[in-house]
Design an enzyme around this catalytic site. Structure first.
Site, PDB file in Angstrom:
ATOM      1  NE  ARG A 104      14.889   0.456   6.885  1.00 49.35           N
ATOM      2  CZ  ARG A 104      14.202   0.983   5.875  1.00 49.35           C
ATOM      3  NH1 ARG A 104      14.808   1.501   4.825  1.00 49.35           N
ATOM      4  NH2 ARG A 104      12.880   1.001   5.891  1.00 49.35           N
ATOM      5  CG  PHE A 143      18.236   4.448  -6.242  1.00 49.60           C
ATOM      6  CD1 PHE A 143      19.361   3.825  -6.773  1.00 49.60           C
ATOM      7  CD2 PHE A 143      16.985   3.890  -6.496  1.00 49.60           C
ATOM      8  CE1 PHE A 143      19.249   2.662  -7.547  1.00 49.60           C
ATOM      9  CE2 PHE A 143      16.858   2.729  -7.265  1.00 49.60           C
ATOM     10  CZ  PHE A 143      18.006   2.118  -7.786  1.00 49.60           C
ATOM     11  N   GLY A 144      17.103   7.755  -7.972  1.00 52.62           N
ATOM     12  CA  GLY A 144      15.884   8.173  -8.650  1.00 52.62           C
ATOM     13  C   GLY A 144      15.398   7.149  -9.664  1.00 52.62           C
ATOM     14  CB  SER A 152       4.153  -0.977  -9.372  1.00 49.48           C
ATOM     15  OG  SER A 152       3.703  -0.634  -8.095  1.00 49.48           O
ATOM     16  CD1 TRP A 177       5.995   9.185  -5.123  1.00 49.81           C
ATOM     17  CD2 TRP A 177       5.992  10.094  -3.075  1.00 49.81           C
ATOM     18  NE1 TRP A 177       4.739   9.637  -4.859  1.00 49.81           N
ATOM     19  CE2 TRP A 177       4.698  10.186  -3.607  1.00 49.81           C
ATOM     20  CE3 TRP A 177       6.240  10.602  -1.794  1.00 49.81           C
ATOM     21  CZ2 TRP A 177       3.655  10.772  -2.907  1.00 49.81           C
ATOM     22  CZ3 TRP A 177       5.196  11.175  -1.099  1.00 49.81           C
ATOM     23  CH2 TRP A 177       3.920  11.256  -1.646  1.00 49.81           C
ATOM     24  CB  ILE A 178      13.815  10.966  -4.945  1.00 48.70           C
ATOM     25  CG1 ILE A 178      13.159  10.672  -6.305  1.00 48.70           C
ATOM     26  CG2 ILE A 178      15.251  10.463  -4.886  1.00 48.70           C
ATOM     27  CD1 ILE A 178      12.897   9.191  -6.594  1.00 48.70           C
ATOM     28  NE  ARG A 258      12.338  -4.513  -4.040  1.00 44.14           N
ATOM     29  CZ  ARG A 258      12.037  -4.852  -5.292  1.00 44.14           C
ATOM     30  NH1 ARG A 258      12.486  -5.994  -5.802  1.00 44.14           N
ATOM     31  NH2 ARG A 258      11.304  -4.064  -6.041  1.00 44.14           N
ATOM     32  CD  GLU A 378      13.970  -0.226  -1.226  1.00 44.90           C
ATOM     33  OE1 GLU A 378      14.234  -0.969  -2.200  1.00 44.90           O
ATOM     34  OE2 GLU A 378      14.796   0.537  -0.694  1.00 44.90           O
ATOM     35  CB  THR A 380       3.240  -2.408  -3.564  1.00 42.02           C
ATOM     36  OG1 THR A 380       3.025  -3.237  -4.710  1.00 42.02           O
ATOM     37  CG2 THR A 380       3.392  -0.952  -4.011  1.00 42.02           C
TER      38      THR A 380
HETATM   39  P1  TGC Z   1      11.129  -8.211 -15.316  1.00 45.34           P
HETATM   40  O1  TGC Z   1      10.899  -8.562 -16.758  1.00 45.34           O
HETATM   41  O2  TGC Z   1      10.640  -9.135 -14.263  1.00 45.34           O
HETATM   42  O3  TGC Z   1      12.684  -7.951 -15.096  1.00 45.34           O
HETATM   43  C1  TGC Z   1      13.430  -7.072 -15.942  1.00 45.34           C
HETATM   44  C2  TGC Z   1      14.880  -7.515 -15.875  1.00 45.34           C
HETATM   45  O4  TGC Z   1      15.373  -7.348 -14.549  1.00 45.34           O
HETATM   46  C3  TGC Z   1      15.784  -8.632 -14.003  1.00 45.34           C
HETATM   47  N1  TGC Z   1      15.388  -8.654 -12.600  1.00 45.34           N
HETATM   48  C4  TGC Z   1      16.239  -8.510 -11.602  1.00 45.34           C
HETATM   49  N2  TGC Z   1      17.567  -8.394 -11.580  1.00 45.34           N
HETATM   50  C5  TGC Z   1      18.160  -8.267 -10.389  1.00 45.34           C
HETATM   51  N3  TGC Z   1      17.489  -8.236  -9.239  1.00 45.34           N
HETATM   52  C6  TGC Z   1      16.143  -8.342  -9.207  1.00 45.34           C
HETATM   53  N4  TGC Z   1      15.475  -8.270  -8.056  1.00 45.34           N
HETATM   54  C7  TGC Z   1      15.459  -8.498 -10.424  1.00 45.34           C
HETATM   55  N5  TGC Z   1      14.164  -8.627 -10.771  1.00 45.34           N
HETATM   56  C8  TGC Z   1      14.124  -8.716 -12.100  1.00 45.34           C
HETATM   57  C9  TGC Z   1      15.051  -9.654 -14.834  1.00 45.34           C
HETATM   58  O5  TGC Z   1      15.735 -10.884 -14.851  1.00 45.34           O
HETATM   59  C10 TGC Z   1      15.054  -8.999 -16.204  1.00 45.34           C
HETATM   60  O6  TGC Z   1      16.343  -9.150 -16.767  1.00 45.34           O
HETATM   61  P2  TGC Z   1      16.517  -9.339 -18.354  1.00 45.34           P
HETATM   62  O7  TGC Z   1      17.988  -9.501 -18.529  1.00 45.34           O
HETATM   63  O8  TGC Z   1      15.698 -10.551 -18.689  1.00 45.34           O
HETATM   64  O9  TGC Z   1      15.955  -8.092 -18.967  1.00 45.34           O
HETATM   65  O10 TGC Z   1      10.563  -6.750 -15.104  1.00 45.34           O
HETATM   66  P3  TGC Z   1       9.108  -6.157 -15.076  1.00 45.34           P
HETATM   67  O11 TGC Z   1       9.106  -4.913 -15.889  1.00 45.34           O
HETATM   68  O12 TGC Z   1       8.095  -7.227 -15.446  1.00 45.34           O
HETATM   69  O13 TGC Z   1       8.964  -5.704 -13.565  1.00 45.34           O
HETATM   70  C11 TGC Z   1       8.574  -6.506 -12.607  1.00 45.34           C
HETATM   71  C12 TGC Z   1       8.712  -5.943 -11.167  1.00 45.34           C
HETATM   72  C13 TGC Z   1       7.339  -5.657 -10.635  1.00 45.34           C
HETATM   73  C14 TGC Z   1       9.325  -7.048 -10.346  1.00 45.34           C
HETATM   74  C15 TGC Z   1       9.602  -4.746 -10.974  1.00 45.34           C
HETATM   75  O14 TGC Z   1       9.490  -3.810 -11.934  1.00 45.34           O
HETATM   76  C16 TGC Z   1       9.485  -4.135  -9.606  1.00 45.34           C
HETATM   77  O15 TGC Z   1      10.179  -4.574  -8.714  1.00 45.34           O
HETATM   78  N6  TGC Z   1       8.618  -3.093  -9.359  1.00 45.34           N
HETATM   79  C17 TGC Z   1       8.603  -2.373  -8.105  1.00 45.34           C
HETATM   80  C18 TGC Z   1       9.385  -1.093  -8.252  1.00 45.34           C
HETATM   81  C19 TGC Z   1      10.127  -0.731  -7.009  1.00 45.34           C
HETATM   82  O16 TGC Z   1      10.382  -1.523  -6.139  1.00 45.34           O
HETATM   83  N7  TGC Z   1      10.555   0.531  -6.934  1.00 45.34           N
HETATM   84  C20 TGC Z   1      11.338   0.961  -5.828  1.00 45.34           C
HETATM   85  C21 TGC Z   1      11.929   2.322  -6.080  1.00 45.34           C
HETATM   86  S1  TGC Z   1      13.263   2.732  -4.989  1.00 45.34           S
HETATM   87  C22 TGC Z   1      12.556   2.939  -3.488  1.00 45.34           C
HETATM   88  O17 TGC Z   1      11.408   2.718  -3.274  1.00 45.34           O
HETATM   89  C23 TGC Z   1      13.456   3.388  -2.413  1.00 45.34           C
HETATM   90  S2  TGC Z   1      12.699   3.693  -0.922  1.00 45.34           S
HETATM   91  C24 TGC Z   1      14.058   3.459   0.023  1.00 45.34           C
HETATM   92  C25 TGC Z   1      13.997   3.964   1.389  1.00 45.34           C
HETATM   93  O18 TGC Z   1      13.666   5.143   1.646  1.00 45.34           O
HETATM   94  O19 TGC Z   1      14.384   3.148   2.275  1.00 45.34           O
HETATM   95  P1  FAD Z   2       1.556   2.420  -8.070  1.00 44.09           P
HETATM   96  O1  FAD Z   2       2.575   1.682  -8.808  1.00 44.09           O
HETATM   97  O2  FAD Z   2       0.704   3.398  -8.823  1.00 44.09           O
HETATM   98  O3  FAD Z   2       0.599   1.360  -7.338  1.00 44.09           O
HETATM   99  C1  FAD Z   2      -0.643   1.720  -6.750  1.00 44.09           C
HETATM  100  C2  FAD Z   2      -1.316   0.432  -6.276  1.00 44.09           C
HETATM  101  O4  FAD Z   2      -1.592  -0.411  -7.412  1.00 44.09           O
HETATM  102  C3  FAD Z   2      -0.421  -0.393  -5.346  1.00 44.09           C
HETATM  103  O5  FAD Z   2      -1.206  -1.016  -4.360  1.00 44.09           O
HETATM  104  C4  FAD Z   2       0.146  -1.431  -6.276  1.00 44.09           C
HETATM  105  O6  FAD Z   2       0.561  -2.617  -5.611  1.00 44.09           O
HETATM  106  C5  FAD Z   2      -1.047  -1.698  -7.189  1.00 44.09           C
HETATM  107  N1  FAD Z   2      -0.647  -2.301  -8.457  1.00 44.09           N
HETATM  108  C6  FAD Z   2       0.142  -1.768  -9.435  1.00 44.09           C
HETATM  109  N2  FAD Z   2       0.310  -2.642 -10.422  1.00 44.09           N
HETATM  110  C7  FAD Z   2      -0.357  -3.778 -10.068  1.00 44.09           C
HETATM  111  C8  FAD Z   2      -0.529  -5.064 -10.651  1.00 44.09           C
HETATM  112  N3  FAD Z   2       0.037  -5.382 -11.811  1.00 44.09           N
HETATM  113  N4  FAD Z   2      -1.280  -5.966  -9.987  1.00 44.09           N
HETATM  114  C9  FAD Z   2      -1.845  -5.667  -8.793  1.00 44.09           C
HETATM  115  N5  FAD Z   2      -1.711  -4.483  -8.185  1.00 44.09           N
HETATM  116  C10 FAD Z   2      -0.973  -3.546  -8.817  1.00 44.09           C
HETATM  117  N6  FAD Z   2      11.296   5.676  -5.197  1.00 44.09           N
HETATM  118  C11 FAD Z   2      12.556   5.851  -5.656  1.00 44.09           C
HETATM  119  O7  FAD Z   2      12.849   5.616  -6.830  1.00 44.09           O
HETATM  120  N7  FAD Z   2      13.555   6.274  -4.811  1.00 44.09           N
HETATM  121  C12 FAD Z   2      13.322   6.569  -3.517  1.00 44.09           C
HETATM  122  O8  FAD Z   2      14.251   6.946  -2.784  1.00 44.09           O
HETATM  123  C13 FAD Z   2      11.994   6.416  -3.009  1.00 44.09           C
HETATM  124  N8  FAD Z   2      11.716   6.759  -1.722  1.00 44.09           N
HETATM  125  C14 FAD Z   2      10.399   6.729  -1.305  1.00 44.09           C
HETATM  126  C15 FAD Z   2      10.081   7.244  -0.042  1.00 44.09           C
HETATM  127  C16 FAD Z   2       8.761   7.264   0.392  1.00 44.09           C
HETATM  128  C17 FAD Z   2       8.419   7.854   1.711  1.00 44.09           C
HETATM  129  C18 FAD Z   2       7.732   6.720  -0.430  1.00 44.09           C
HETATM  130  C19 FAD Z   2       6.307   6.694   0.038  1.00 44.09           C
HETATM  131  C20 FAD Z   2       8.046   6.232  -1.675  1.00 44.09           C
HETATM  132  C21 FAD Z   2       9.375   6.245  -2.134  1.00 44.09           C
HETATM  133  N9  FAD Z   2       9.704   5.816  -3.430  1.00 44.09           N
HETATM  134  C22 FAD Z   2      10.987   5.962  -3.903  1.00 44.09           C
HETATM  135  C23 FAD Z   2       8.645   5.424  -4.364  1.00 44.09           C
HETATM  136  C24 FAD Z   2       8.153   3.992  -4.172  1.00 44.09           C
HETATM  137  O9  FAD Z   2       9.104   3.068  -4.567  1.00 44.09           O
HETATM  138  C25 FAD Z   2       6.846   3.851  -4.976  1.00 44.09           C
HETATM  139  O10 FAD Z   2       5.866   4.618  -4.314  1.00 44.09           O
HETATM  140  C26 FAD Z   2       6.415   2.411  -5.121  1.00 44.09           C
HETATM  141  O11 FAD Z   2       7.279   1.701  -5.963  1.00 44.09           O
HETATM  142  C27 FAD Z   2       4.962   2.297  -5.667  1.00 44.09           C
HETATM  143  O12 FAD Z   2       4.748   3.124  -6.758  1.00 44.09           O
HETATM  144  P2  FAD Z   2       3.470   4.112  -6.806  1.00 44.09           P
HETATM  145  O13 FAD Z   2       3.432   4.875  -5.541  1.00 44.09           O
HETATM  146  O14 FAD Z   2       3.545   4.861  -8.080  1.00 44.09           O
HETATM  147  O15 FAD Z   2       2.207   3.156  -6.809  1.00 44.09           O
END
Ligand code: TGC
Ligand code: FAD
Length: 400
Positions: A104, A143-144, A152, A177-178, A258, A378, A380
């Protein structure tokens, strides 16, 4: 009015106790059954071995087959994409993750992250150049966003793209972690610029780009995970995604991916529930099937309730997405609930299988360990709690 006499009711189906199948159209069922059959033929016979070996052999062939099924960029329109509904895309994610979260993930990253970024934010030239081949599975994308020091909190990313005198972009930095990184032909890379965060379409054969694979994972073992190293990667001016400006770009893509996980996690949970149910009916202790003990029945009942509530929630969000009414906070609601409940279901299934629960002969431990990654990537659990908390409190921001 009296209730319908039970003689007129459809029979109770332990695998669909709420009758959620009634919510599907014939076309939805056809999509679901096609993907389920593909996983039965191509994934299930091999997945335990791939998992044990920590690899996904034949990933390029699998990608082409998924492309032929229409599963890559499935709910996108044009450029060779299938243009399926959000519900159908969700059903496909559920079936793929019922086999393994790694499969998936391959599909999520390709369709909902890399292709979605280009489809939504790319130039016409970028769409023409990449999307048809990505939809066919001929080119794999990644997607990096995440970096070693910024997961986070991607707003703090250090990867930087600078323009040189001639208008080219020069990228330096590291992503961590890409998914799909080392097998990708194209990477969507997010970087700081003098004008804020921008996205770049990077052909992975560009000099200065490398993607060493991350090994020693105890979760998502049948999935390719890599670092991306960008060392003076020089790209033409046209490599930037013109319509993505600021963090809203990558976060918009994440909302789509997500959403797929809201469904997918229920696939992993379904497999674990069904495995536990079959086991409980046949495994005997104290002279009778363990499913006859009330404590086991309580576990099965609670698992079934959370599983089918989760599928119902996913379906509801799918209908909202199809109607163009799905808010990011609602996606956070779904990802938070469904992944948290899925891992609980898998852990409970593990207990029902006793010692067999830890064996790769059964799928339960594999799914449970996979879900440890799904819980983190995607966004935490804590990030989705904070997104929801902010919305519930009328905008009180716990992040800044
Ligand atoms: P914040 O100030 O809340 O937002 C910044 C700007 O972004 C807008 N926005 C969104 N727009 C579209 N969709 C959303 N879901 C949005 N959420 C926020 C927001 O309106 C704002 O826009 P503007 O115009 O005002 O600048 O940003 P923040 O820096 O306070 O961040 C908050 C937070 C925690 C929600 C965000 O940074 C976050 O989601 N952190 C988690 C990071 C994450 O999910 N990384 C994933 C990496 S990719 C991955 O993990 C792929 S694994 C895939 C796989 O293998 O299946
Ligand atoms: P951190 O951000 O360091 O967080 C560590 C802990 O602290 C977590 O429990 C978190 O919830 C907590 N924490 C952080 N901030 C706060 C707060 N403000 N309040 C309370 N708790 C907090 N990323 C990509 O870009 N592309 C990909 O394709 C991708 N694929 C992945 C595949 C795998 C198998 C894995 C494991 C990860 C992948 N990721 C990818 C990365 C993933 O998105 C990150 O691991 C995730 O966003 C969390 O970041 P981190 O691991 O640095 O944890």
């Amino acid at each position: 009015m009296s209730a319908t006499p039970s003689s007129k009711l459809p029979p109770f189906d332990p695998r669909d106790p709420l009758g959620l199948d009634d919510l599907l159209t014939d076309e939805d069922r056809a999509v679901r059954d096609t993907v389920r059959q593909w996983t039965a033929d191509r994934v299930l016979p091999h997945i335990a071995q791939w998992y044990e070996d920590g690899e996904l052999p034949g990933i390029r062939e699998l990608a082409r087959e998924l492309g032929a099924l229409g599963a890559l960029g499935m709910s996108l329109t044009g450029y060779g994409c299938a243009g399926a509904s959000a519900v159908q895309y969700g059903l496909a994610c559920l079936e793929l993750e019922a086999a393994d979260s790694g499969i998936r993930s391959l599909v999520s990253v390709q369709g909902s992250l890399a292709m979605y970024a280009i489809r939504r934010f790319g130039s016409e030239e970028q769409k023409q150049q990449w999307l048809p081949r990505m939809a066919a599975g001929e080119v794999i994308g990644c997607f990096g966003l995440t970096e070693p020091d910024h997961g986070s909190d991607p707003a703090g990313m250090r990867t930087y793209a600078k323009r040189d005198g001639g208008g080219d972009w020069v990228l330096n930095g590291r992503k961590m972690w890409i998914t799909n990184g080392s097998v990708a032909g194209v990477a969507v890379v997010w970087a700081q610029t003098d004008d804020g965060i921008r996205g770049f379409v990077v052909p992975t054969d560009t000099p200065g780009f490398t993607a060493p694979e991350i090994t020693h994972k105890w979760s998502l073992r049948a999935s390719v995970t890599s670092e991306l190293v960008l060392d003076d990667v020089r790209l033409p001016a046209a490599a930037v995604l013109p319509e993505a400006k600021g963090l809203g770009g990558p976060l918009g893509c994440l909302s789509h991916a997500r959403y797929g996980i809201v469904w997918g996690s229920m696939g992993a949970a379904r497999t674990c529930f069904e495995t536990a149910l079959d086991y409980a009916r046949t495994r005997e202790q104290f002279g009778r099937p363990i499913g006859g003990f009330q404590l086991t029945q309580a576990k099965l009942a609670d698992m079934a309730v959370e599983l089918h509530k989760g599928i119902l929630l996913a379906h509801h969000l799918g209908l909202r997405m199809d109607a163009g009414r799905l808010r990011p906070e609602q996606v956070s609601f779904g990802k938070l609930n469904n992944v948290r409940e899925a891992i609980e279901i898998c852990r409970t299934a593990r207990t029902i299988l006793g010692a067999n629960g830890i064996s790769l002969e059964y799928p339960v431990m594999r799914h449970a360990t996979n879900l440890e990654s799904v819980l983190t990537y995607e966004g935490t659990v804590e990030m989705h709690q904070l997104v929801l908390g902010k919305a519930l409190t009328g905008g009180l921001d716990a992040f800044r």
